[in-house]
Design a protein around this motif. Structure first.
Motif, PDB file in Angstrom:
ATOM      1  N   LEU A 151       0.828  -1.263   0.045  1.00  0.00           N
ATOM      2  CA  LEU A 151       0.078  -0.174   0.026  1.00  0.00           C
ATOM      3  C   LEU A 151       0.920   1.247   0.145  1.00  0.00           C
ATOM      4  CD1 LEU A 151      -2.266  -2.236   0.759  1.00  0.00           C
ATOM      5  CD2 LEU A 151      -3.179  -0.559   2.514  1.00  0.00           C
ATOM      6  N   GLU A 152       2.054   1.158   0.371  1.00  0.00           N
ATOM      7  CA  GLU A 152       3.044   2.339   0.567  1.00  0.00           C
ATOM      8  C   GLU A 152       3.415   2.632  -0.798  1.00  0.00           C
ATOM      9  OE1 GLU A 152       6.116   1.259   3.300  1.00  0.00           O
ATOM     10  OE2 GLU A 152       4.716   1.166   5.072  1.00  0.00           O
ATOM     11  N   ARG A 153       3.234   1.846  -1.864  1.00  0.00           N
ATOM     12  CA  ARG A 153       3.769   2.212  -3.142  1.00  0.00           C
ATOM     13  C   ARG A 153       2.573   2.952  -3.929  1.00  0.00           C
ATOM     14  NH1 ARG A 153       4.913  -3.276  -5.919  1.00  0.00           N
ATOM     15  NH2 ARG A 153       5.242  -1.828  -7.718  1.00  0.00           N
ATOM     16  N   CYS A 154       1.340   3.183  -3.121  1.00  0.00           N
ATOM     17  CA  CYS A 154       0.264   3.856  -3.992  1.00  0.00           C
ATOM     18  C   CYS A 154       0.074   5.317  -2.974  1.00  0.00           C
ATOM     19  CB  CYS A 154      -0.975   3.104  -3.998  1.00  0.00           C
ATOM     20  SG  CYS A 154      -0.493   1.476  -4.914  1.00  0.00           S
ATOM     21  N   LYS A 155      -0.906   5.951  -3.821  1.00  0.00           N
ATOM     22  CA  LYS A 155      -1.091   7.349  -3.350  1.00  0.00           C
ATOM     23  C   LYS A 155      -2.676   7.275  -3.682  1.00  0.00           C
ATOM     24  CE  LYS A 155      -0.913  12.261  -4.426  1.00  0.00           C
ATOM     25  NZ  LYS A 155      -0.115  13.443  -5.365  1.00  0.00           N
ATOM     26  N   ARG A 156      -3.389   7.783  -2.462  1.00  0.00           N
ATOM     27  CA  ARG A 156      -4.802   7.925  -2.536  1.00  0.00           C
ATOM     28  C   ARG A 156      -4.955   9.576  -2.874  1.00  0.00           C
ATOM     29  NH1 ARG A 156      -7.146   6.783   2.989  1.00  0.00           N
ATOM     30  NH2 ARG A 156      -4.936   7.572   3.548  1.00  0.00           N
ATOM     31  N   MET A 157      -6.236   9.573  -3.791  1.00  0.00           N
ATOM     32  CA  MET A 157      -6.667  11.216  -4.066  1.00  0.00           C
ATOM     33  C   MET A 157      -8.015  11.203  -4.084  1.00  0.00           C
ATOM     34  SD  MET A 157      -3.974  11.390  -7.300  1.00  0.00           S
ATOM     35  CE  MET A 157      -4.467   9.645  -7.691  1.00  0.00           C
ATOM     36  N   SER A 158      -8.472  12.285  -3.689  1.00  0.00           N
ATOM     37  CA  SER A 158      -9.973  12.802  -3.778  1.00  0.00           C
ATOM     38  C   SER A 158     -10.056  14.266  -3.735  1.00  0.00           C
ATOM     39  CB  SER A 158     -10.539  11.922  -2.704  1.00  0.00           C
ATOM     40  OG  SER A 158     -10.556  12.914  -1.470  1.00  0.00           O
ATOM     41  N   ASP A 159     -11.418  14.816  -3.735  1.00  0.00           N
ATOM     42  CA  ASP A 159     -11.799  15.981  -3.637  1.00  0.00           C
ATOM     43  C   ASP A 159     -11.138  16.688  -2.268  1.00  0.00           C
ATOM     44  OD1 ASP A 159     -14.075  15.781  -2.134  1.00  0.00           O
ATOM     45  OD2 ASP A 159     -15.135  15.402  -4.178  1.00  0.00           O
ATOM     46  N   LYS A 160     -11.437  15.570  -1.439  1.00  0.00           N
ATOM     47  CA  LYS A 160     -11.046  16.313  -0.054  1.00  0.00           C
ATOM     48  C   LYS A 160      -9.631  16.955  -0.063  1.00  0.00           C
ATOM     49  CE  LYS A 160     -10.852  14.500   4.561  1.00  0.00           C
ATOM     50  NZ  LYS A 160     -10.832  13.369   5.617  1.00  0.00           N
ATOM     51  N   ASP A 161      -8.733  16.666  -1.042  1.00  0.00           N
ATOM     52  CA  ASP A 161      -7.497  17.317  -0.893  1.00  0.00           C
ATOM     53  C   ASP A 161      -7.813  18.785  -1.524  1.00  0.00           C
ATOM     54  OD1 ASP A 161      -6.267  14.848  -0.665  1.00  0.00           O
ATOM     55  OD2 ASP A 161      -5.992  14.557  -2.840  1.00  0.00           O
ATOM     56  N   ILE A 162      -8.877  19.294  -2.085  1.00  0.00           N
ATOM     57  CA  ILE A 162      -9.152  20.634  -2.301  1.00  0.00           C
ATOM     58  C   ILE A 162     -10.153  21.315  -1.376  1.00  0.00           C
ATOM     59  CG2 ILE A 162      -8.059  20.365  -4.536  1.00  0.00           C
ATOM     60  CD1 ILE A 162     -10.966  20.307  -5.680  1.00  0.00           C
ATOM     61  N   GLY A 163     -10.343  20.440  -0.382  1.00  0.00           N
ATOM     62  CA  GLY A 163     -11.515  21.051   0.392  1.00  0.00           C
ATOM     63  C   GLY A 163     -12.847  20.249   0.555  1.00  0.00           C
ATOM     64  N   GLY A 164     -13.063  19.250  -0.536  1.00  0.00           N
ATOM     65  CA  GLY A 164     -14.311  18.643  -0.790  1.00  0.00           C
ATOM     66  C   GLY A 164     -14.612  17.617   0.339  1.00  0.00           C
ATOM     67  N   TYR A 165     -15.691  16.902   0.066  1.00  0.00           N
ATOM     68  CA  TYR A 165     -16.040  15.850   1.451  1.00  0.00           C
ATOM     69  C   TYR A 165     -16.264  14.424   1.008  1.00  0.00           C
ATOM     70  CZ  TYR A 165     -17.483  20.120   3.370  1.00  0.00           C
ATOM     71  OH  TYR A 165     -17.420  21.633   3.801  1.00  0.00           O
ATOM     72  N   SER A 166     -15.700  14.120  -0.343  1.00  0.00           N
ATOM     73  CA  SER A 166     -15.517  12.752  -0.754  1.00  0.00           C
ATOM     74  C   SER A 166     -14.392  12.124  -0.183  1.00  0.00           C
ATOM     75  CB  SER A 166     -15.198  12.727  -2.391  1.00  0.00           C
ATOM     76  OG  SER A 166     -16.261  13.052  -3.040  1.00  0.00           O
ATOM     77  N   THR A 167     -14.510  10.869   0.338  1.00  0.00           N
ATOM     78  CA  THR A 167     -13.313  10.109   0.995  1.00  0.00           C
ATOM     79  C   THR A 167     -12.969   9.157   0.178  1.00  0.00           C
ATOM     80  OG1 THR A 167     -15.281   8.415   2.124  1.00  0.00           O
ATOM     81  CG2 THR A 167     -14.775  10.525   3.181  1.00  0.00           C
ATOM     82  N   ALA A 168     -11.741   8.659   0.484  1.00  0.00           N
ATOM     83  CA  ALA A 168     -10.977   7.589  -0.047  1.00  0.00           C
ATOM     84  C   ALA A 168     -10.090   6.621   0.873  1.00  0.00           C
ATOM     85  CB  ALA A 168     -10.137   8.063  -1.043  1.00  0.00           C
ATOM     86  N   ASN A 169     -10.787   5.471   0.885  1.00  0.00           N
ATOM     87  CA  ASN A 169     -10.140   4.681   2.142  1.00  0.00           C
ATOM     88  C   ASN A 169      -9.304   3.481   1.267  1.00  0.00           C
ATOM     89  OD1 ASN A 169     -11.277   5.775   4.468  1.00  0.00           O
ATOM     90  ND2 ASN A 169     -13.118   4.921   3.602  1.00  0.00           N
ATOM     91  N   PHE A 170      -8.070   3.029   1.714  1.00  0.00           N
ATOM     92  CA  PHE A 170      -7.131   2.108   0.946  1.00  0.00           C
ATOM     93  C   PHE A 170      -7.008   1.030   2.024  1.00  0.00           C
ATOM     94  CE2 PHE A 170      -3.873   1.582  -2.397  1.00  0.00           C
ATOM     95  CZ  PHE A 170      -4.648   1.388  -3.335  1.00  0.00           C
ATOM     96  N   ASP A 171      -7.602  -0.136   2.135  1.00  0.00           N
ATOM     97  CA  ASP A 171      -7.337  -1.269   3.164  1.00  0.00           C
ATOM     98  C   ASP A 171      -6.672  -2.309   2.629  1.00  0.00           C
ATOM     99  OD1 ASP A 171      -8.610   0.810   4.555  1.00  0.00           O
ATOM    100  OD2 ASP A 171     -10.598  -0.288   4.391  1.00  0.00           O
ATOM    101  N   TYR A 172      -5.804  -3.068   3.184  1.00  0.00           N
ATOM    102  CA  TYR A 172      -5.070  -4.388   2.625  1.00  0.00           C
ATOM    103  C   TYR A 172      -5.903  -5.396   3.501  1.00  0.00           C
ATOM    104  CZ  TYR A 172      -2.214  -8.077   2.478  1.00  0.00           C
ATOM    105  OH  TYR A 172      -1.590  -9.572   2.046  1.00  0.00           O
ATOM    106  N   HIS A 173      -6.314  -6.676   2.686  1.00  0.00           N
ATOM    107  CA  HIS A 173      -6.740  -7.781   3.162  1.00  0.00           C
ATOM    108  C   HIS A 173      -5.939  -8.886   2.579  1.00  0.00           C
ATOM    109  CE1 HIS A 173     -11.013  -5.964   4.123  1.00  0.00           C
ATOM    110  NE2 HIS A 173     -10.417  -4.871   3.519  1.00  0.00           N
ATOM    111  N   PRO A 174      -5.590  -9.809   3.692  1.00  0.00           N
ATOM    112  CA  PRO A 174      -4.779 -10.899   3.145  1.00  0.00           C
ATOM    113  C   PRO A 174      -5.483 -12.229   2.506  1.00  0.00           C
ATOM    114  CG  PRO A 174      -5.309 -11.024   5.682  1.00  0.00           C
ATOM    115  CD  PRO A 174      -5.753  -9.791   5.007  1.00  0.00           C
ATOM    116  N   VAL A 175      -4.962 -12.931   2.123  1.00  0.00           N
ATOM    117  CA  VAL A 175      -5.476 -14.218   1.124  1.00  0.00           C
ATOM    118  C   VAL A 175      -6.035 -15.132   2.182  1.00  0.00           C
ATOM    119  CG1 VAL A 175      -3.334 -15.504   1.552  1.00  0.00           C
ATOM    120  CG2 VAL A 175      -5.135 -15.972  -0.289  1.00  0.00           C
ATOM    121  N   THR A 176      -7.395 -15.323   1.544  1.00  0.00           N
ATOM    122  CA  THR A 176      -8.211 -16.181   2.370  1.00  0.00           C
ATOM    123  C   THR A 176      -8.727 -17.508   1.535  1.00  0.00           C
ATOM    124  OG1 THR A 176     -10.283 -15.256   1.763  1.00  0.00           O
ATOM    125  CG2 THR A 176      -9.468 -14.340   3.466  1.00  0.00           C
TER     126      THR A 176
END
Length: 267
Positions: free
Chosen positions: A51-76
């Protein structure tokens, strides 16, 4: 001549060694003469550190209210290891910022890979026919984004990420020549052939500006020639070829301002 601190950094040395190994294998296997049969990984979410190799982006970066979550899930037993990209899209405009006239987007991309002793680290996928993605979608209209060392830094080549089985894992193959050149979410002319020998980043965005929750899981993204020696395809759901019927030029789009740098003013 004394080496700079950047050249002595562990990351620089590791990237240089990895690039040397890649170039050596390329020469030894004569892959410049014949098409490679093995897959070429771009991003695989095999461990939390990926996940550290990636960058999240959303309009929150300019004051907006959209959210962007990035969660890791192991193999099952039922799912591969993956990242879950999820959140909520909001088109509410920020207060006291009249120059912000559009919001309602979210996305992620891989980070620039830095420099090596051979120069800037870029992906060369010229010898591969397809971009492959293993994912599970909620059915919303996502776009696959590819950035190259383009003359225009904010240019992004995009293709619709079409899900045929929302809620289930699936694999798609996209021809590199079917990506469409865009800038800030809008198709631009003239269309130029993608510089597949100089790919900087890959990522996915949601820019339809439809308020509400979204949920997309991604296991891996790679370049492939879809041969029987591609172990990623062999272990993934039956791949679906994305056709030119999904050409972005025929899709009604809404300018979200999504790009390398968000456009804050309407000109």
């Amino acid at each position: 001549m004394r080496p700079t601190s950047a050249c002595l950094a562990p990351g620089f040395l590791k990237r240089s060694l990895d690039e040397f190994k890649r170039l050596s294998n390329f020469a030894l296997k004569l892959e410049g003469i014949r098409s490679p049969s093995k897959p070429f990984p771009l991003i695989h979410f095999n461990q939390p550190e990926d996940l550290e190799r990636c960058k999240r982006m959303s309009d929150k970066d300019i004051g907006g209210y959209s959210t962007a979550n990035f969660d890791y899930h192991p193999v099952t037993q039922t799912e591969p290891s993956h990242v879950r990209f999820h959140g909520t899209i909001s088109t509410q405009l920020p207060h006291n910022q009249p120059h912000i006239q559009r919001t309602g987007y979210a996305g992620w991309r891989t980070l620039d890979r830095g420099s090596t002793i051979f120069g800037k680290s870029l992906w060369d996928v010229t010898m591969y026919n397809f971009l492959a993605i293993q994912f599970k979608s909620d059915g919303r209209k996502y776009f696959v984004n590819v950035q190259t060392e383009s003359i225009v830094p904010t240019d992004i080549h995009q293709h619709l990420l079409h899900s045929k089985t929302p809620g289930d894992w699936e694999t798609i193959l996209i021809k590199w020549n079917e990506f469409v050149r865009t800038n800030h979410g809008q198709v631009v002319e003239p269309q130029r052939e993608m510089l597949t020998q100089k790919v900087r980043t890959v990522g996915i965005s949601l820019i339809d500006r439809i308020p509400g929750p979204y949920d997309l899981s991604i296991s891996k993204i790679w370049a492939t020639n879809a041969t029987s020696e591609d172990e990623f395809l062999n272990s993934a759901p039956v791949p679906q070829l994305q056709s030119s019927q999904n050409d972005l030029k025929n899709i009604t789009r809404k300018d979200s301002g999504f790009g390398e740098g968000s456009r804050q003013k309407i000109t």
